[in-house]
Design an enzyme around this catalytic site. Sequence first.
Site, PDB file in Angstrom:
ATOM      1  N   ASP A  55     -55.687  22.532  -4.876  1.00 26.66           N
ATOM      2  CA  ASP A  55     -56.485  21.880  -3.800  1.00 26.66           C
ATOM      3  C   ASP A  55     -58.034  21.969  -3.878  1.00 26.66           C
ATOM      4  OD1 ASP A  55     -54.736  23.950  -1.358  1.00 26.66           O
ATOM      5  OD2 ASP A  55     -56.679  24.516  -2.786  1.00 26.66           O
ATOM      6  N   ASP A  57     -61.580  22.574  -2.079  1.00 24.14           N
ATOM      7  CA  ASP A  57     -62.494  22.777  -0.878  1.00 24.14           C
ATOM      8  C   ASP A  57     -63.577  22.782  -0.758  1.00 24.14           C
ATOM      9  OD1 ASP A  57     -59.637  23.420   0.454  1.00 24.14           O
ATOM     10  OD2 ASP A  57     -59.957  25.628  -0.028  1.00 24.14           O
ATOM     11  N   ASP A 135     -62.712  36.718   1.206  1.00 27.30           N
ATOM     12  CA  ASP A 135     -61.577  37.584   0.938  1.00 27.30           C
ATOM     13  C   ASP A 135     -62.170  38.495  -0.492  1.00 27.30           C
ATOM     14  OD1 ASP A 135     -60.479  35.523  -0.084  1.00 27.30           O
ATOM     15  OD2 ASP A 135     -58.516  35.559   0.637  1.00 27.30           O
TER      16      ASP A 135
END
Length: 437
Positions: A55, A57, A135
Amino acid sequence: MHALRVIPREQHIISRKHISKAALRVLYRLHEAGYDAFLVGGAVRDLLLGGEPKDFDVATNATPDEVKKLFRNCRLIGRRFRLAHVVFGPEIIEVATFRGTGEEEGSEGERHIVDGRIVRDNVWGSIEEDALRRDFRVNAMYYDISDFSVRDYVGGMQDLDDRVLRLIGDPATRYREDPVRMLRAVRLAAKLGFSIDRAAAAPFAELGDLLGEASPARLFDESLKMFLAGHGLKSFRMLEKCGLLKYMFPATARALERGDEALRALVEQGLANTDERVAEGKSVTPAFLFAVLLWGEVRDQAQLLIEQDRAPDEAWARAAMHVVGEQCQRVAIPRRFTFTMEEIWSLQPRFEQIQRKKVFRLLTHPRFRAAFDFLLLRSHESPAMRELGQWWDHAQQLPHETLAAALPGHGSHVVEAELSSAPPRKRRRRRRKPTGK
Ligand code: ATP
Ligand code: MG
């Protein structure tokens, strides 16, 4: 603190050819409207590794409301983390506004931290701040649509070269903010074939417990990404090695710790088969895999109830209900899957009943295929199980009349079906006499 490193187009391998049309349209539209627009996160990481992102983003300085004004096919989602989804047929491009840390003056309210955990994160910020709240360093690189450069704020390029996952900031603090990051470390390491930096792995033992407070729905999503995305076996092994399996699948972890090698073989084979199916582009179902993971516990509990003289059907139903109930407190498996799991389990003892009527009833059961695949995985349990699997494999391929003729009818007990060179040996379960109390 890292200095920003800008890698110009001619020094990296990301080409627009490898970015989805939908993502490019979103990036260009934002850019033309005067906003900053970047591809970010896993997509940039995977493209830099020469892989195919699943995907795309986008990060921007436009607020969700401003994004919505630019796209007709846009809806705003999320409370905890507000986002814009721009929809192109089956493809959804997630557009997130840069997040700040909320530590600056006047930015109160939208970022809530409770006991060190982030429960809401809607403070807009700069791209630098946005990078810092991600992260892993490899997940914090930005592909700039205005000049096709890659912006690396935290040293992600270095980690891609070293093939290592390092957290941004102090590991313990970052895990306390969001314990699911521990699982993300394991999953990404398995997916990318990276190692987990020593400092990032060190807090697992002490902080793993915090996963008990993570939302079971989120752990379900995470478990699908771990086990059903083509790298399930590796994820599972790492999860166990890192000591985190027990927080997601306590019963499975206990059984493996006890040295249940048949269960280990079943689980590993089940995961390996799933990975293979994913690689071949075939469909996979979470129900089958969760049935595999929890089998040891269900079987043992059902056995125990049968020894206590419960009727087998009732024993299996109760055991299944109990095990599923416990598991769902950790990982919220939706009802439509637990229903299938219970069917797969409850059909297992029926494979041992070789009588004409029962055999045909089982062969035409809507869940026969899944239950039979499960039976084949159980070949590791005993030679008798292996033979049983072979018998049913053979039985399915026979014309119905031939099969019917070879099978004992209802009521006959001693006769064994002579079907193949390897007739099933009846597994004799020793029934313990009820202790006279
Ligand atoms: P995948 O290949 O599974 O999509 P991903 O890294 O893209 O991996 P996503 O869940 O799609 O994972 O998240 C997109 C990006 O959002 C991440 O790369 C990371 O920058 C950021 N992110 C996601 N989850 C977290 C988190 N729990 N804490 C901080 N940042 C996160
Ligand atoms: Mg992603």
